[in-house]
Scaffold this motif. Structure first.
Motif, mmCIF file in Angstrom:
data_model
loop_
_atom_site.group_PDB
_atom_site.id
_atom_site.type_symbol
_atom_site.label_atom_id
_atom_site.label_comp_id
_atom_site.label_asym_id
_atom_site.label_seq_id
_atom_site.Cartn_x
_atom_site.Cartn_y
_atom_site.Cartn_z
ATOM 1 N N GLU A 102 5.145 5.657 5.415
ATOM 2 C CA GLU A 102 5.782 5.577 6.552
ATOM 3 C C GLU A 102 7.219 5.325 6.475
ATOM 4 O O GLU A 102 7.799 6.006 7.002
ATOM 5 C CB GLU A 102 5.017 4.295 7.326
ATOM 6 N N ASP A 103 7.597 4.683 5.442
ATOM 7 C CA ASP A 103 9.206 4.519 5.393
ATOM 8 C C ASP A 103 9.622 5.759 4.986
ATOM 9 O O ASP A 103 10.877 6.007 5.424
ATOM 10 C CB ASP A 103 9.417 3.229 4.344
ATOM 11 N N LEU A 104 9.242 6.336 4.051
ATOM 12 C CA LEU A 104 9.880 7.668 3.573
ATOM 13 C C LEU A 104 9.816 8.852 4.852
ATOM 14 O O LEU A 104 11.024 9.451 4.969
ATOM 15 C CB LEU A 104 8.842 8.354 2.657
ATOM 16 N N GLU A 105 8.798 8.708 5.878
ATOM 17 C CA GLU A 105 8.975 9.542 7.028
ATOM 18 C C GLU A 105 9.880 9.115 7.804
ATOM 19 O O GLU A 105 10.665 10.110 8.444
ATOM 20 C CB GLU A 105 7.452 9.345 7.611
ATOM 21 N N GLU A 138 15.488 10.166 10.179
ATOM 22 C CA GLU A 138 16.767 9.614 10.137
ATOM 23 C C GLU A 138 17.667 10.410 9.602
ATOM 24 O O GLU A 138 18.864 10.739 10.159
ATOM 25 C CB GLU A 138 16.876 8.161 9.401
ATOM 26 N N ARG A 139 17.388 11.193 8.417
ATOM 27 C CA ARG A 139 18.142 11.969 7.764
ATOM 28 C C ARG A 139 18.463 13.345 8.598
ATOM 29 O O ARG A 139 19.579 13.961 8.749
ATOM 30 C CB ARG A 139 17.794 12.560 6.415
ATOM 31 N N GLU A 140 17.280 13.821 9.184
ATOM 32 C CA GLU A 140 17.323 14.858 10.016
ATOM 33 C C GLU A 140 18.234 14.532 11.311
ATOM 34 O O GLU A 140 18.890 15.573 11.705
ATOM 35 C CB GLU A 140 15.783 15.478 10.636
ATOM 36 N N ILE A 141 17.960 13.291 11.662
ATOM 37 C CA ILE A 141 19.157 13.216 13.002
ATOM 38 C C ILE A 141 20.343 13.326 12.615
ATOM 39 O O ILE A 141 21.274 13.805 13.180
ATOM 40 C CB ILE A 141 18.467 11.622 13.667
ATOM 41 N N TYR A 142 20.851 12.563 11.547
ATOM 42 C CA TYR A 142 22.089 12.608 11.078
ATOM 43 C C TYR A 142 22.740 14.029 10.620
ATOM 44 O O TYR A 142 23.790 14.432 11.048
ATOM 45 C CB TYR A 142 22.501 11.805 9.827
ATOM 46 N N SER A 194 0.747 -1.073 -0.026
ATOM 47 C CA SER A 194 -0.057 -0.055 -0.074
ATOM 48 C C SER A 194 0.847 1.280 0.102
ATOM 49 O O SER A 194 2.098 1.190 0.263
ATOM 50 C CB SER A 194 -0.983 0.046 1.086
ATOM 51 N N TYR A 195 0.183 2.567 -0.341
ATOM 52 C CA TYR A 195 0.842 3.502 -0.395
ATOM 53 C C TYR A 195 1.311 3.987 0.952
ATOM 54 O O TYR A 195 2.217 4.862 1.406
ATOM 55 C CB TYR A 195 0.136 4.802 -1.275
#
Length: 84
Positions: A14-17, A22-26, A8-9
């Motif tokens: 959810e994975d993109l979020e 994770e990118r923001e944390i790094y 499902s989309y």
């Protein structure tokens, strides 16, 4: 890395979020690391005084002229030492 199959989309979103967070944390960890490195490298009082003095001297019209002239003077001095 194995390919993940989505049904499902909503799962994709959810994975993109998760990846976005994770990118923001790094990014924040890297930024914090850079700030800590800056603080550990720079002595506080004397360098800040020299930095303020530099800002005052090299601001405005005369500062712009100095900033333009300094590279030319350095090149002239280097070429003078070489004998070119």
């Amino acid at each position: 890395m194995a390919l993940k199959k989505y049904s499902s989309y909503k799962q994709i979103e959810e994975d993109l979020e998760i990846l976005k967070l994770e990118r923001e944390i790094y990014y924040r960890k890297a930024h914090l690391s850079i700030e800590k490195t800056k603080e550990s490298i720079l002595p506080s009082t004397s360098v800040s005084f020299l930095g303020n003095l530099y800002d005052k001297v090299f601001s405005g019209t005369y500062g712009t002229l100095f900033k333009i002239a300094i590279p030319y003077l350095i090149n002239w001095y280097i070429n003078k030492k070489r004998g070119d």
